[in-house]
Write a protein that holds these residues in place. Sequence first.
Motif, PDB file in Angstrom:
ATOM      1  N   ARG A  22       3.009  33.304 -12.720  1.00  0.00           N
ATOM      2  CA  ARG A  22       3.364  34.605 -13.301  1.00  0.00           C
ATOM      3  C   ARG A  22       4.783  34.629 -13.849  1.00  0.00           C
ATOM      4  N   PHE A  23       5.701  33.894 -13.207  1.00  0.00           N
ATOM      5  CA  PHE A  23       7.112  33.901 -13.578  1.00  0.00           C
ATOM      6  C   PHE A  23       7.587  32.476 -13.889  1.00  0.00           C
ATOM      7  N   PRO A  24       7.094  31.874 -14.975  1.00  0.00           N
ATOM      8  CA  PRO A  24       7.395  30.469 -15.252  1.00  0.00           C
ATOM      9  C   PRO A  24       8.847  30.184 -15.624  1.00  0.00           C
ATOM     10  N   ASP A  25       9.600  31.211 -15.997  1.00  0.00           N
ATOM     11  CA  ASP A  25      10.971  30.990 -16.449  1.00  0.00           C
ATOM     12  C   ASP A  25      12.026  31.338 -15.398  1.00  0.00           C
ATOM     13  N   LEU A  26      11.606  31.579 -14.166  1.00  0.00           N
ATOM     14  CA  LEU A  26      12.554  31.958 -13.120  1.00  0.00           C
ATOM     15  C   LEU A  26      12.897  30.790 -12.207  1.00  0.00           C
ATOM     16  N   ASP A  27      14.083  30.900 -11.615  1.00  0.00           N
ATOM     17  CA  ASP A  27      14.497  29.980 -10.554  1.00  0.00           C
ATOM     18  C   ASP A  27      14.303  30.609  -9.178  1.00  0.00           C
ATOM     19  N   VAL A  28      14.510  31.934  -9.098  1.00  0.00           N
ATOM     20  CA  VAL A  28      14.429  32.654  -7.826  1.00  0.00           C
ATOM     21  C   VAL A  28      13.677  33.955  -8.060  1.00  0.00           C
ATOM     22  N   LEU A  29      12.720  34.263  -7.183  1.00  0.00           N
ATOM     23  CA  LEU A  29      12.013  35.530  -7.208  1.00  0.00           C
ATOM     24  C   LEU A  29      12.262  36.245  -5.880  1.00  0.00           C
ATOM     25  N   VAL A  30      12.819  37.452  -5.976  1.00  0.00           N
ATOM     26  CA  VAL A  30      13.048  38.288  -4.806  1.00  0.00           C
ATOM     27  C   VAL A  30      11.950  39.347  -4.797  1.00  0.00           C
ATOM     28  N   PHE A  31      11.285  39.514  -3.638  1.00  0.00           N
ATOM     29  CA  PHE A  31      10.203  40.485  -3.551  1.00  0.00           C
ATOM     30  C   PHE A  31      10.255  41.203  -2.209  1.00  0.00           C
ATOM     31  N   GLY A  32       9.463  42.252  -2.094  1.00  0.00           N
ATOM     32  CA  GLY A  32       9.414  43.037  -0.870  1.00  0.00           C
ATOM     33  C   GLY A  32       7.986  43.287  -0.446  1.00  0.00           C
ATOM     34  N   HIS A  33       7.716  44.506  -0.050  1.00  0.00           N
ATOM     35  CA  HIS A  33       6.415  45.071   0.279  1.00  0.00           C
ATOM     36  C   HIS A  33       5.925  44.737   1.693  1.00  0.00           C
ATOM     37  N   SER A  34       5.956  43.503   2.109  1.00  0.00           N
ATOM     38  CA  SER A  34       5.348  43.122   3.388  1.00  0.00           C
ATOM     39  C   SER A  34       6.231  43.422   4.598  1.00  0.00           C
ATOM     40  N   HIS A  35       7.529  43.587   4.382  1.00  0.00           N
ATOM     41  CA  HIS A  35       8.515  43.746   5.458  1.00  0.00           C
ATOM     42  C   HIS A  35       8.650  42.458   6.275  1.00  0.00           C
ATOM     43  N   ILE A  36       8.098  41.373   5.789  1.00  0.00           N
ATOM     44  CA  ILE A  36       8.145  40.088   6.478  1.00  0.00           C
ATOM     45  C   ILE A  36       9.120  39.167   5.748  1.00  0.00           C
ATOM     46  N   PRO A  37      10.195  38.727   6.407  1.00  0.00           N
ATOM     47  CA  PRO A  37      11.111  37.794   5.752  1.00  0.00           C
ATOM     48  C   PRO A  37      10.359  36.546   5.278  1.00  0.00           C
ATOM     49  N   TRP A  38      10.763  36.050   4.105  1.00  0.00           N
ATOM     50  CA  TRP A  38      10.041  34.935   3.480  1.00  0.00           C
ATOM     51  C   TRP A  38      11.047  34.090   2.713  1.00  0.00           C
ATOM     52  N   ASP A  39      10.985  32.795   2.877  1.00  0.00           N
ATOM     53  CA  ASP A  39      11.835  31.870   2.131  1.00  0.00           C
ATOM     54  C   ASP A  39      11.039  30.586   1.931  1.00  0.00           C
ATOM     55  N   THR A  40      10.435  30.466   0.753  1.00  0.00           N
ATOM     56  CA  THR A  40       9.637  29.289   0.435  1.00  0.00           C
ATOM     57  C   THR A  40       9.900  28.872  -1.000  1.00  0.00           C
ATOM     58  N   VAL A  41       9.280  27.746  -1.369  1.00  0.00           N
ATOM     59  CA  VAL A  41       9.416  27.201  -2.720  1.00  0.00           C
ATOM     60  C   VAL A  41       8.014  26.948  -3.266  1.00  0.00           C
ATOM     61  N   SER A  42       7.861  27.138  -4.571  1.00  0.00           N
ATOM     62  CA  SER A  42       6.561  26.886  -5.208  1.00  0.00           C
ATOM     63  C   SER A  42       6.186  25.417  -5.062  1.00  0.00           C
ATOM     64  N   PRO A  43       4.892  25.086  -5.199  1.00  0.00           N
ATOM     65  CA  PRO A  43       4.441  23.707  -5.015  1.00  0.00           C
ATOM     66  C   PRO A  43       5.181  22.693  -5.884  1.00  0.00           C
ATOM     67  N   ASP A  44       5.597  23.091  -7.090  1.00  0.00           N
ATOM     68  CA  ASP A  44       6.326  22.168  -7.957  1.00  0.00           C
ATOM     69  C   ASP A  44       7.829  22.141  -7.666  1.00  0.00           C
ATOM     70  N   GLY A  45       8.281  22.941  -6.696  1.00  0.00           N
ATOM     71  CA  GLY A  45       9.688  22.946  -6.303  1.00  0.00           C
ATOM     72  C   GLY A  45      10.602  23.697  -7.248  1.00  0.00           C
ATOM     73  N   ARG A  46      10.045  24.342  -8.247  1.00  0.00           N
ATOM     74  CA  ARG A  46      10.846  24.992  -9.284  1.00  0.00           C
ATOM     75  C   ARG A  46      11.286  26.408  -8.910  1.00  0.00           C
ATOM     76  N   LEU A  47      10.436  27.166  -8.221  1.00  0.00           N
ATOM     77  CA  LEU A  47      10.685  28.581  -7.949  1.00  0.00           C
ATOM     78  C   LEU A  47      10.891  28.814  -6.460  1.00  0.00           C
ATOM     79  N   ARG A  48      12.000  29.450  -6.120  1.00  0.00           N
ATOM     80  CA  ARG A  48      12.252  29.845  -4.730  1.00  0.00           C
ATOM     81  C   ARG A  48      11.863  31.302  -4.580  1.00  0.00           C
ATOM     82  N   LEU A  49      11.123  31.603  -3.527  1.00  0.00           N
ATOM     83  CA  LEU A  49      10.668  32.961  -3.259  1.00  0.00           C
ATOM     84  C   LEU A  49      11.367  33.482  -2.012  1.00  0.00           C
ATOM     85  N   LEU A  50      11.980  34.668  -2.140  1.00  0.00           N
ATOM     86  CA  LEU A  50      12.721  35.263  -1.035  1.00  0.00           C
ATOM     87  C   LEU A  50      12.296  36.702  -0.807  1.00  0.00           C
TER      88      LEU A  50
END
Length: 168
Positions: free
Chosen positions: A102-130
Motif C-alpha cells: 500500500r505504501f511502496p514509497d515509504l521508509d517508516v509507517l506509523v499507525f495506531g488503532h490496536s493500542h498494541i505497541p508494534w515494531d517490525t519490518v516488511s518482508p523485503d526489509g524496506r518498510l519499518r512499521l511502528l
Amino acid sequence: MRLLLTSDTHLPRRAKALPPPLLAEVERADVVIHAGDWVDVATLDLLEERAERLIGVWGNNDGPALRERLPEVAYAELGGLRFGVVHETGPAQGRERRCAERFPDLDVLVFGHSHIPWDTVSPDGRLRLLNPGSPTDRRRQPYCTYLTATASAGRLTDVELHRLPRNR
C-alpha cells in the motif's frame, strides 16, 4: 531530529488528560506524530500549541471536527526518511506485506488503532512499521505506552518504547 510517536489518546473518554511524561516529551521533540483517535479537539489544539511540529491523522473514533482539520493519511520527510502516518492497517496477520504494498514509497509507517505497541519490518526489509500503543488506554496491554526515536541522515535510531506508570 527527535520524534515523539503517540496514538489513541481517546480523551476525555479513557483519561482526563495526557500523562505528564508524554507532555514532557512533547517539549523535547522536534516532531510529534499522532496516529489518530484523538476523540476531542482540545487534545489536537494542545499538541498544536506545544509541539514544535505536529503531524497527525484522524482515526475511526474521531468526529467531523477532527476530520475537517486532519487527513486520513499524512506524509512527511523527516531526517532523510519518508514517513507515513495512518490510523488503521487491518489485521496483524500479513500487516507488513500489506502495508509495504500500500505504501511502496515509504521508509517508516506509523499507525495506531490496536493500542498494541508494534515494531517490525516488511518482508523485503524496506518498510519499518511502528505503533506506539496508547498513553491513556492500555486495553489488554500491561502498560500505557508511547515511542520516541531519532531520525537523522536517512536512519531511524534510538527507537524506545516508554511505559507509563500504572497508577495514573
